[in-house]
Motif scaffolding. Structure first.
Motif, PDB file in Angstrom:
ATOM      1  N   ASP A   3       0.870  -1.230   0.083  1.00 29.79           N
ATOM      2  CA  ASP A   3       0.021   0.080   0.148  1.00 29.79           C
ATOM      3  C   ASP A   3       0.985   1.322   0.149  1.00 29.79           C
ATOM      4  O   ASP A   3       0.437   2.118  -0.528  1.00 29.79           O
ATOM      5  N   LEU A   4       1.912   1.208   0.794  1.00 31.93           N
ATOM      6  CA  LEU A   4       2.886   2.428   0.698  1.00 31.93           C
ATOM      7  C   LEU A   4       3.546   2.690  -0.512  1.00 31.93           C
ATOM      8  O   LEU A   4       3.715   3.790  -0.909  1.00 31.93           O
ATOM      9  N   THR A   5       3.734   1.682  -1.161  1.00 35.08           N
ATOM     10  CA  THR A   5       4.547   1.493  -2.552  1.00 35.08           C
ATOM     11  C   THR A   5       3.485   2.485  -3.582  1.00 35.08           C
ATOM     12  O   THR A   5       3.812   3.204  -4.172  1.00 35.08           O
ATOM     13  N   MET A   6       2.199   1.836  -3.318  1.00 38.77           N
ATOM     14  CA  MET A   6       1.186   2.274  -4.362  1.00 38.77           C
ATOM     15  C   MET A   6       1.058   3.901  -4.188  1.00 38.77           C
ATOM     16  O   MET A   6       0.801   4.702  -5.108  1.00 38.77           O
ATOM     17  N   ASP A   7       0.631   4.157  -2.849  1.00 34.89           N
ATOM     18  CA  ASP A   7       0.607   5.388  -2.452  1.00 34.89           C
ATOM     19  C   ASP A   7       1.699   6.356  -3.042  1.00 34.89           C
ATOM     20  O   ASP A   7       1.642   7.483  -3.596  1.00 34.89           O
ATOM     21  N   PHE A   8       3.239   5.963  -2.712  1.00 35.29           N
ATOM     22  CA  PHE A   8       4.358   6.771  -3.327  1.00 35.29           C
ATOM     23  C   PHE A   8       4.149   6.943  -4.844  1.00 35.29           C
ATOM     24  O   PHE A   8       4.583   7.936  -5.472  1.00 35.29           O
ATOM     25  N   ARG A  10       1.492   6.821  -6.827  1.00 38.08           N
ATOM     26  CA  ARG A  10       0.478   7.629  -7.114  1.00 38.08           C
ATOM     27  C   ARG A  10       0.892   9.191  -7.045  1.00 38.08           C
ATOM     28  O   ARG A  10       0.588  10.103  -7.812  1.00 38.08           O
ATOM     29  N   LEU A  11       1.536   9.429  -5.782  1.00 35.06           N
ATOM     30  CA  LEU A  11       2.030  10.715  -5.401  1.00 35.06           C
ATOM     31  C   LEU A  11       2.989  11.213  -6.529  1.00 35.06           C
ATOM     32  O   LEU A  11       3.069  12.347  -7.070  1.00 35.06           O
TER      33      LEU A  11
END
Length: 199
Positions: A3-8, A10-11
């Protein structure tokens, strides 16, 4: 950690899109503000250069020409509409502007400014069909006499406008009797010259 990788990601994608958008805006030239539209007007009288020297016309044109609209540009009639633009040598008397004359009473007046040229200026605004309908004599005389043999350019009152029928007939008789007398004089001169040659 997914999830953290996906958020990163997207950002990072949003940052890249924002950066691309800012770069493309910076590359475009700034749009100039659209000025308010306005009508341009002359700051001075267009005939001022003419009337500075031609004092007799300093009050402007009188009569119909003074109140007329030029059908070619829908602006008021000016000196240069009929006479043309003077050259820098105008004051020395060069042939640079149209000069109108009475070709009936002054035959030599058409040597520098032929009848067709003078009448052509008039016909640039006055349509032949309308003139012919107003009076048949316009057709008959247009190629043999200048318009200014009968009409005035800057009159307070144009004597030919609204002329009564009897006065029209008198004009015909007056002009044509002069022509008849001149023709008779030429014939008599011819006869006397022929008679002298025969003896």
């Amino acid at each position: 950690m997914g999830d953290l990788t996906m958020d990163f990601l997207r950002l990072m994608l949003m940052a890249a899109m924002l950066l691309t958008s800012l770069q493309s805006q910076a590359a475009e030239p700034a749009a100039a503000p659209v000025p308010a539209t306005h009508e341009v007007e002359f700051l001075r009288n267009p005939d001022k250069a003419c009337t500075d020297c031609h004092k007799e016309q300093s009050e402007g044109m009188h009569g119909k020409h003074g109140q007329a609209t030029n059908p070619n540009n829908l602006a008021p009639v000016t000196c240069t509409n009929c006479h043309g633009q003077p050259s820098p040598q105008h004051r020395e008397g060069v042939k640079d502007v149209m000069r109108f004359s009475d070709s009936f009473n002054n035959k030599q007046s058409t040597e520098s400014y032929p009848i067709a040229e003078q009448n052509g200026v008039c016909m640039s605004c006055h349509e032949p069909k309308v003139l012919r309908e107003a009076l048949w004599a316009h057709d008959v005389h247009a190629s043999k006499l200048t318009c200014t043999s009968c009409h005035q350019l800057h009159p307070v009152k144009e004597p030919m406008v609204g002329i009564p029928e009897k006065s029209r007939i008198k004009l015909c008789v007056d002009c044509h009797s002069k022509q008849h007398e001149a023709s008779k004089a030429r014939q008599e001169q011819s006869k006397s010259a022929t008679g002298k040659e025969a003896s």
